[in-house]
Motif scaffolding. Structure first.
Motif, PDB file in Angstrom:
ATOM      1  N   UNK A  67       0.843  -5.937  -8.347  1.00  0.00           N
ATOM      2  CA  UNK A  67      -0.004  -4.758  -8.196  1.00  0.00           C
ATOM      3  C   UNK A  67       0.820  -3.476  -8.321  1.00  0.00           C
ATOM      4  N   UNK A  68       1.958  -3.450  -7.669  1.00  0.00           N
ATOM      5  CA  UNK A  68       2.804  -2.251  -7.699  1.00  0.00           C
ATOM      6  C   UNK A  68       3.370  -2.035  -9.095  1.00  0.00           C
ATOM      7  N   UNK A  69       3.870  -3.102  -9.709  1.00  0.00           N
ATOM      8  CA  UNK A  69       4.455  -2.983 -11.054  1.00  0.00           C
ATOM      9  C   UNK A  69       3.406  -2.514 -12.054  1.00  0.00           C
ATOM     10  N   UNK A  70       2.225  -3.092 -12.017  1.00  0.00           N
ATOM     11  CA  UNK A  70       1.169  -2.706 -12.956  1.00  0.00           C
ATOM     12  C   UNK A  70       0.767  -1.253 -12.762  1.00  0.00           C
ATOM     13  N   UNK A  71       0.651  -0.839 -11.510  1.00  0.00           N
ATOM     14  CA  UNK A  71       0.265   0.543 -11.223  1.00  0.00           C
ATOM     15  C   UNK A  71       1.332   1.516 -11.728  1.00  0.00           C
ATOM     16  N   UNK A  72       2.599   1.175 -11.540  1.00  0.00           N
ATOM     17  CA  UNK A  72       3.685   2.063 -11.962  1.00  0.00           C
ATOM     18  C   UNK A  72       3.753   2.176 -13.484  1.00  0.00           C
ATOM     19  N   UNK A  73       3.637   1.047 -14.186  1.00  0.00           N
ATOM     20  CA  UNK A  73       3.684   1.086 -15.656  1.00  0.00           C
ATOM     21  C   UNK A  73       2.491   1.864 -16.204  1.00  0.00           C
ATOM     22  N   UNK A  88       0.830  -1.201   0.000  1.00  0.00           N
ATOM     23  CA  UNK A  88       0.000   0.000   0.000  1.00  0.00           C
ATOM     24  C   UNK A  88       0.868   1.256   0.000  1.00  0.00           C
ATOM     25  N   UNK A  89       1.947   1.231   0.770  1.00  0.00           N
ATOM     26  CA  UNK A  89       2.842   2.383   0.815  1.00  0.00           C
ATOM     27  C   UNK A  89       3.491   2.627  -0.542  1.00  0.00           C
ATOM     28  N   UNK A  90       3.871   1.574  -1.247  1.00  0.00           N
ATOM     29  CA  UNK A  90       4.478   1.739  -2.563  1.00  0.00           C
ATOM     30  C   UNK A  90       3.516   2.400  -3.544  1.00  0.00           C
ATOM     31  N   UNK A  91       2.264   1.992  -3.523  1.00  0.00           N
ATOM     32  CA  UNK A  91       1.267   2.605  -4.413  1.00  0.00           C
ATOM     33  C   UNK A  91       1.022   4.054  -4.024  1.00  0.00           C
TER      34      UNK A  91
END
Length: 726
Positions: free
Chosen positions: A487-493, A429-432
Motif C-alpha cells: 500500500x505504501x509503495x503503490x501510494x508513493x510511486x 497509516x503514518x507512512x501514507x
C-alpha cells in the motif's frame, strides 16, 4: 506521622513529605485511627492557610516582594547530591511539593517573569539533571512536566517566548535512554505548546529547537550537543552534555548501517572522509539488538576509497523510539506544516529534515522497533515461565489450574500479536500521511518563498529552491517508494508519477537541475529494483515487476517532458541518455517476458519522440552523426534489430545492415541494351557501377527489368536476409 509504603525508597519524616505522599500516592495501605486524625488535622491546616488564594494574590504584590518570595521557594529546592542507590537522605516528595508550588507562583505572575526567569530556569535545570543522574525517576518525571507546563503558559507572551523556548534545550541534554523513557510526557507537552504558542515562534534558532525535540523524542534521533554557558553546572560537577553517548555505551555499540548524503552531490563529494564508526553517517545500536537488523537496509558502509554512490537513505543517526511518542510528534509536525503561516524560509530546511527523519523511522512499518518490542515480550514471557517451573511440582492446585485455563504467557503472546498487528497498521497509516504531508509542503515551496519575497525579505528565488526544497522532498517520497508494504509503495510511486513531478513550479528548473533529478531521485530508486539490491529480495515477484514498470515509465515520462531543456546540456545529455539506456537493458534482462516487452515499448516511444522533435538532427536537417551512432551502438548491444524496425530510412542512408562484404545487384536499363551492376560495399567502401553484357541479365524476370529502380529496395531487403542466414 504517615508512613508511605514504597519499595526501595527511604521515607522522610517531614510534614510536607508525609502529607504530600499521602495525597498523591496510590495503592497505599489503610491508615490507622491515629493516622486518620493526623490526616484531618493536616487538611484543616492546609485549608486555613488558603494556599490557593495566596498564590493567586501573588500577582498583586510588588516586584521586590515577588522576588523575595521566589528566592525563599528556590532556596527550599535542593537537587540530589548523590545516587539513590547510595542511600543518602533526600526528601524527594518534599522537593516535588515545593517545585509545584514554584510553578504555580510563576504561572500566576507570567507577565512579570522576564527579569525573574533566569533564576527559575537555573534551578529547574539543576533539578532535572540531578534527578536524571542520581536515579530519582519520580522527581525526573515531575521536573519534565513542570518545565513543559511553564513553557506552555509563559510562551503565550511573545516577548518571553524566545527566552523560555531556549531553555527547552535542557531536555535535549538528557541521555537518549532517559529521553526515551520520558518521551510520552514530552511529546504531549510539545503538542500542547505548539497549539497555544506556535504563532509566537519566529527565529530560525527557536524553530530549530522545536524540530530537534520532535526528531529526538518522536523518531529517536540522537540529540545534538548543546553547550550553553548560561546554564549552571549539574550537581555532579560535570559540564559535559548528557546528550552524547557515553564512552561505555559507545564501546558496546556496533554500526548497523551506513548513511550517505543525498541532497547535494557537491557537498557530499567535498565532505571529509569518515574515519570513526560513531560519525554522523552511522546508526548506532547495542550489540544485543544487532540480530534485529533488517535485510532491506544497507548492512555496511562503502569503503573509503570507493566513489560516493547516490542513495535515498537520509543522513541521520536513529536510536530506539516509543511508538506513542512517534505518533504524537507526528501530530505536532502535521500541525506545523498544514498551517501555512508557521512554515517560513527560515525554518523550511529544518522542517524538511524533520520530515525525512520521520520517514526513516517509520519505513517498512518501523520494522526494527516492532521486532525489538516483540523480542522483549518473548523474553519477558519466557522469564515468567522459567520462574514458575520450580513451584509447579510442589503445588498441584496451581498445575491443575494451568491445565484448565492454559498458560497465561500464551494468552499474553496472543494479545501481543494483536497489538503488534494494530501497531503495524498505524505505522502504515503514518507512512501514507507522511507522503501526503511531503506533497503538501512540496507544492507550497515556491509559494512560501514568494510570499516572503513580496514582504521584502531576502529569500532564494524559485530557481534556487531545488537543492534545499524540492530535491529532498522528492527523495523522501522516493524513499517510501522503496517500502516493503504494498500500500505504501503503490501510494508513493503514484505520487511521483501522477502528481509530484508534474507541478507547474518545476518548469523553472534548468537542465542541470533536471539532470540532478535523475541522478539523485530516479536512478537511486531504479537501483533498488535491481536484483543486486537487498530491498528487491524482500518483495514478491508480482510487486517487484509492477514497481519496475512504473518507475521506468516515470523515468521515460520525465525525460521526454523536459527533453528540450536537457538537450542544452551537450555532453551531459549524452551521458544521461546512455545511463537511461543502461537501466532499460538491465530491466529487460532481469524480469519476465512481459517486463522485457514493456521496456522495449518504453524505449521505442522515447526514440520516436526524440526523432520527431529532431534531437538526432542538426539545424540544417542533417543527421547528428555523433549522437545517432552513439545511440545505436549502445542499443545494438541488446536490441540489434530495433534500428531497422523504426528508422530504416536513416539506417540505409548511413550503414546498410548487410552481413556480406559485397553485394552486386544487376539490372537492365529500360531504354537501351546496356546492363549495369551496382556493388554495395559495407562500412566505408565506395559504391561502384560497372557495365555488363546484355546476355548476363537474362536471369532477371521481365517484370523487374521494366522497373529496376522501383524494385531496388526489395532487393536490398532480400540480400540482407540472405546475409543474416549466411
Amino acid at each position: 506521622m504517615l508512613i508511605l509504603e514504597k519499595p526501595r525508597e527511604k521515607q522522610e519524616s517531614g510534614l510536607f513529605s508525609s502529607l504530600y505522599s499521602f495525597i498523591s500516592s496510590e495503592g497505599q495501605r489503610e491508615p490507622t485511627y491515629e493516622e486518620q486524625d493526623f490526616i484531618k488535622l493536616g487538611r484543616k491546616c492546609i485549608k486555613e492557610c488558603q494556599l490557593d488564594q495566596m498564590l493567586q494574590e501573588s500577582k498583586f504584590v510588588q516586584l521586590e516582594s515577588l522576588q523575595e518570595l521566589l528566592k525563599c521557594v528556590l532556596a527550599l529546592l535542593k537537587a540530589p547530591q548523590g545516587h539513590k542507590s547510595i542511600g543518602l537522605p533526600y526528601a524527594e516528595d518534599q522537593t516535588v511539593f515545593w517545585m509545584e508550588f514554584l510553578v504555580k507562583i510563576v504561572v500566576h505572575n507570567r507577565d512579570r517573569m522576564i527579569p525573574l526567569w533566569p533564576a527559575v530556569r537555573d534551578q529547574m535545570y539543576l533539578l532535572l539533571m540531578g534527578s536524571a543522574s542520581c536515579g530519582y525517576d519520580y522527581l525526573l518525571n515531575r521536573c519534565i512536566v513542570a518545565v513543559l507546563k511553564l513553557a506552555i503558559y509563559l510562551m503565550r507572551n511573545e516577548e518571553l517566548c524566545p527566552i523560555v523556548l531556549q531553555s527547552l534545550k535542557m531536555l535535549l541534554m538528557l541521555k537518549p535512554a532517559l529521553l526515551l523513557r520520558i518521551s510520552k510526557q514530552i511529546s504531549i507537552g510539545i503538542y500542547e505548546l505548539l497549539k497555544t504558542s506556535a504563532q509566537n515562534i519566529h527565529s530560525e534558532q527557536d524553530w530549530q529547537i522545536i524540530f530537534n525535540l520532535l526528531e529526538c523524542v518522536g523518531a529517536g534521533a540522537v540529540p545534538p550537543n548543546y553547550d550553553d554557558a548560561q546554564l549552571p553546572l549539574p550537581p555532579n560537577g560535570s559540564a559535559k552534555s548528557d546528550g552524547a553517548i557515553s564512552g561505555e555505551e559507545d564501546a558496546t555499540a556496533v554500526p548497523e548501517r551506513g548513511y550517505t548524503s543525498d541532497s547535494e552531490i557537491t557537498k557530499a563529494s567535498a565532505a571529509p572522509a569518515v574515519s570513526s564508526p560513531s560519525a554522523e553517517n552511522w546508526i548506532l545500536v547495542n550489540n544485543k539488538d544487532s540480530e534485529l537488523t533488517t535485510a532491506s537496509r544497507p548492512q555496511s558502509p562503502p569503503s573509503l576509497s570507493a566513489p560516493p554512490v547516490n542513495t535515498l537513505v537520509y543522513n541521520c543517526q536513529l536510536l530506539d523510539h516509543a511508538p506513542f511518542a512517534l505518533f504524537k510528534c507526528w501530530d505536532s509536525l502535521a500541525f506545523i506544516v498544514r498551517s501555512v503561516a508557521h512554515i517560513t524560509p527560515y525554518n523550511f530546511e529544518a522542517c524538511v529534515r524533520c520530515i525525512r527523519i520521520f520517514v526513516e523511522a517509520c519505513r517498512d512499518g518501523g520494522i526494527r522497533q516492532r521486532r525489538k518490542l516483540e523480542s522483549a515480550a518473548k523474553q519477558k514471557s519466557s522469564k515468567k515461565r522459567s520462574e514458575r517451573k520450580p513451584g509447579m511440582a510442589s503445588s498441584a492446585s496451581s498445575s491443575n489450574l494451568t491445565l484448565l485455563t492454559g498458560d497465561p504467557s500464551d494468552n499474553q503472546i496472543n494479545g501481543n500479536a494483536a497489538e503488534q498487528e494494530d501497531l503495524a497498521q498505524r505505522y502504515e497509516q503514518l507512512s501514507i500521511q507522511l507522503l501526503d504531508l511531503m506533497y503538501t509542503l512540496y507544492t507550497r515551496t515556491a509559494q512560501i518563498f514568494r510570499w516572503w519575497a513580496e514582504e521584502g525579505c531576502t529569500v532564494p528565488q524559485s530557481a534556487a529552491l531545488w537543492s534545499p526544497g524540492w530535491c529532498p522532498l522528492l527523495q523522501g517520497i522516493a524513499r517510501l517508494a522503496m517500502d516493503r508494504r504494498r500500500e505504501v509503495r503503490t501510494h508513493a510511486i503514484s505520487c511521483l508519477q501522477q502528481r509530484a513531478l508534474l507541478v507547474h513550479d518545476l518548469q523553472t528548473l534548468s537542465g542541470t537541475e533536471w539532470c540532478s533529478c535523475f541522478h539523485q531521485v530516479l536512478f537511486p530508486l531504479l537501483n533498488e529494483l535491481l536484483p543486486e539490491s537487498n530491498a528487491a529480495g524482500q518483495l514478491d515477484a508480482a510487486l517487484l515487476e509492477e514497481s519496475r514498470i512504473r518507475t521506468a515509465t516515470i523515468m521515460s515520462k520525465v525525460f521526454l517532458q523536459h527533453l528540450t531543456t536537457l538537450i542544452e546540456l551537450g555532453n551531459a545529455f549524452n551521458e544521461l541518455w546512455l545511463d537511461i539506456l543502461d537501466y532499460i537493458e538491465r530491466f529487460m534482462k532481469v524480469g519476465s517476458d512481459t517486463l522485457s516487452e514493456q521496456m522495449q515499448e518504453i524505449l521505442k516511444n522515447m526514440l520516436l519522440v526524440m526523432h520527431s522533435v529532431r534531437v538526432f538532427h542538426n539545424q540544417d536537417g542533417s543527421l547528428q552523426q555523433a549522437l545517432w551512432e552513439l545511440t545505436w551502438r549502445r542499443i545494438g548491444e541488446f536490441l540489434p534489430n530495433l534500428k531497422e524496425e523504426l528508422f530504416h530510412d536513416e539506417a540505409d542512408s548511413i550503414t546498410p545492415a548487410v552481413s556480406l562484404d559485397y553485394t552486386q545487384i544487376r539490372f537492365a536499363h529500360s531504354t537501351g541494351t546496356t546492363d549495369y551492376s551496382l556493388s554495395l560495399p559495407l562500412y566505408g567502401y565506395s559504391p561502384k557501377i560497372s557495365s555488363i553484357s546484355a546476355s548476363k541479365c537474362d536471369t532477371l524476370p521481365a517484370t523487374q527489368r521494366k522497373k529496376p529502380w522501383a524494385k531496388l529496395r526489395s532487393k536490398l531487403k532480400l540480400l540482407k536476409k540472405v546475409g543474416k542466414k549466411n
